[in-house]
Design a protein around this motif. Structure first.
Motif, short mmCIF file in Angstrom:
data_model
loop_
_atom_site.label_atom_id
_atom_site.label_comp_id
_atom_site.label_asym_id
_atom_site.label_seq_id
_atom_site.Cartn_x
_atom_site.Cartn_y
_atom_site.Cartn_z
N ALA A 75 0.84 -1.20 0.00
CA ALA A 75 0.00 0.00 0.00
C ALA A 75 0.88 1.25 0.00
O ALA A 75 0.60 2.22 -0.72
N VAL B 258 0.86 4.29 -2.88
CA VAL B 258 0.58 5.69 -2.53
C VAL B 258 1.77 6.56 -2.93
O VAL B 258 1.60 7.63 -3.54
N PHE C 244 -2.53 2.75 -8.57
CA PHE C 244 -3.56 1.94 -7.95
C PHE C 244 -3.73 0.71 -8.82
O PHE C 244 -4.53 0.69 -9.76
N LEU D 85 -7.52 -4.62 -3.22
CA LEU D 85 -7.11 -3.23 -3.02
C LEU D 85 -8.34 -2.36 -2.99
O LEU D 85 -9.32 -2.61 -3.71
N SER D 86 -8.30 -1.32 -2.17
CA SER D 86 -9.38 -0.32 -2.18
C SER D 86 -8.74 1.06 -2.14
O SER D 86 -7.65 1.23 -1.60
N LEU D 87 -9.43 2.03 -2.71
CA LEU D 87 -8.92 3.39 -2.73
C LEU D 87 -10.06 4.38 -2.55
O LEU D 87 -11.08 4.28 -3.24
N CYS E 294 -3.40 -0.08 5.55
CA CYS E 294 -4.13 1.09 5.05
C CYS E 294 -3.23 2.32 5.19
O CYS E 294 -2.74 2.61 6.28
N TRP F 33 -7.74 7.00 1.56
CA TRP F 33 -7.13 5.77 2.07
C TRP F 33 -6.92 4.76 0.96
O TRP F 33 -7.85 4.48 0.20
N LEU F 34 -5.73 4.18 0.91
CA LEU F 34 -5.49 3.03 0.05
C LEU F 34 -5.24 1.85 0.97
O LEU F 34 -4.32 1.89 1.81
#
Length: 147
Positions: free
Chosen positions: A66, A70, A75, A96-98, A132, A139-140
């Motif tokens: 992560a 960033v 991403f 993965l979330s962004l 995170c 937030w990634l």
């Protein structure tokens, strides 16, 4: 001779605590990651699956992955081979979330996406690590599964 005792063998150093293992008020990323793990295990329980343990290795990998994304403004999924090697895992997966404002929102987003949901509900995974990291787009979070 004076009968001096041989030096005792050095004790193995304790492995450092993984960042997500301790949620603290000063580290919102660790707190968010811990919530992601809890919510992931709630979704698994609803599906009749065993909870995932927290892997210190997978957590370190998730935090590092992560952080790199960033830092580089990317991403995307990087190759998972290094995780397999580092954690001596048989299988590995990643979500993965962004830009989600909370762990709840991120896990809900993953559960609404077939591929991500499949990772969360895969019976062959035994452990998980989450990292995170805050960035310019919010937030990634990287969620690394190992089996």
């Amino acid at each position: 001779g004076d009968g001096a005792a041989a030096p005792a063998p050095a004790a193995e150093p304790e492995p450092p605590l993984a960042p997500a293992a301790v949620a603290s008020a000063d580290d919102p990323g660790a707190a968010m990651a811990a919530d992601v793990v809890t919510l992931t295990n709630e979704r698994r329980a609803e599906a009749g699956l065993a909870p995932l343990g927290v892997s210190a290795c997978a957590t370190e990998q998730a935090v590092a992955r992560a952080g790199v994304l960033v830092a580089e403004g990317r991403f995307e999924h990087d190759p998972l081979g290094p995780v397999l090697d580092a954690c001596r895992a048989g299988t590995v997966g990643e979500n993965l979330s962004l830009g989600y404002p909370s762990a709840q929102a991120a896990v809900a987003g993953w559960m609404g996406s077939p591929g991500h949901r499949e990772n969360i509900l895969r019976a062959s995974y035994a452990q998980v690590g989450v990292g995170c990291v805050p960035g310019g787009r919010g937030w990634l979070c990287a969620q690394v599964f190992v089996g």
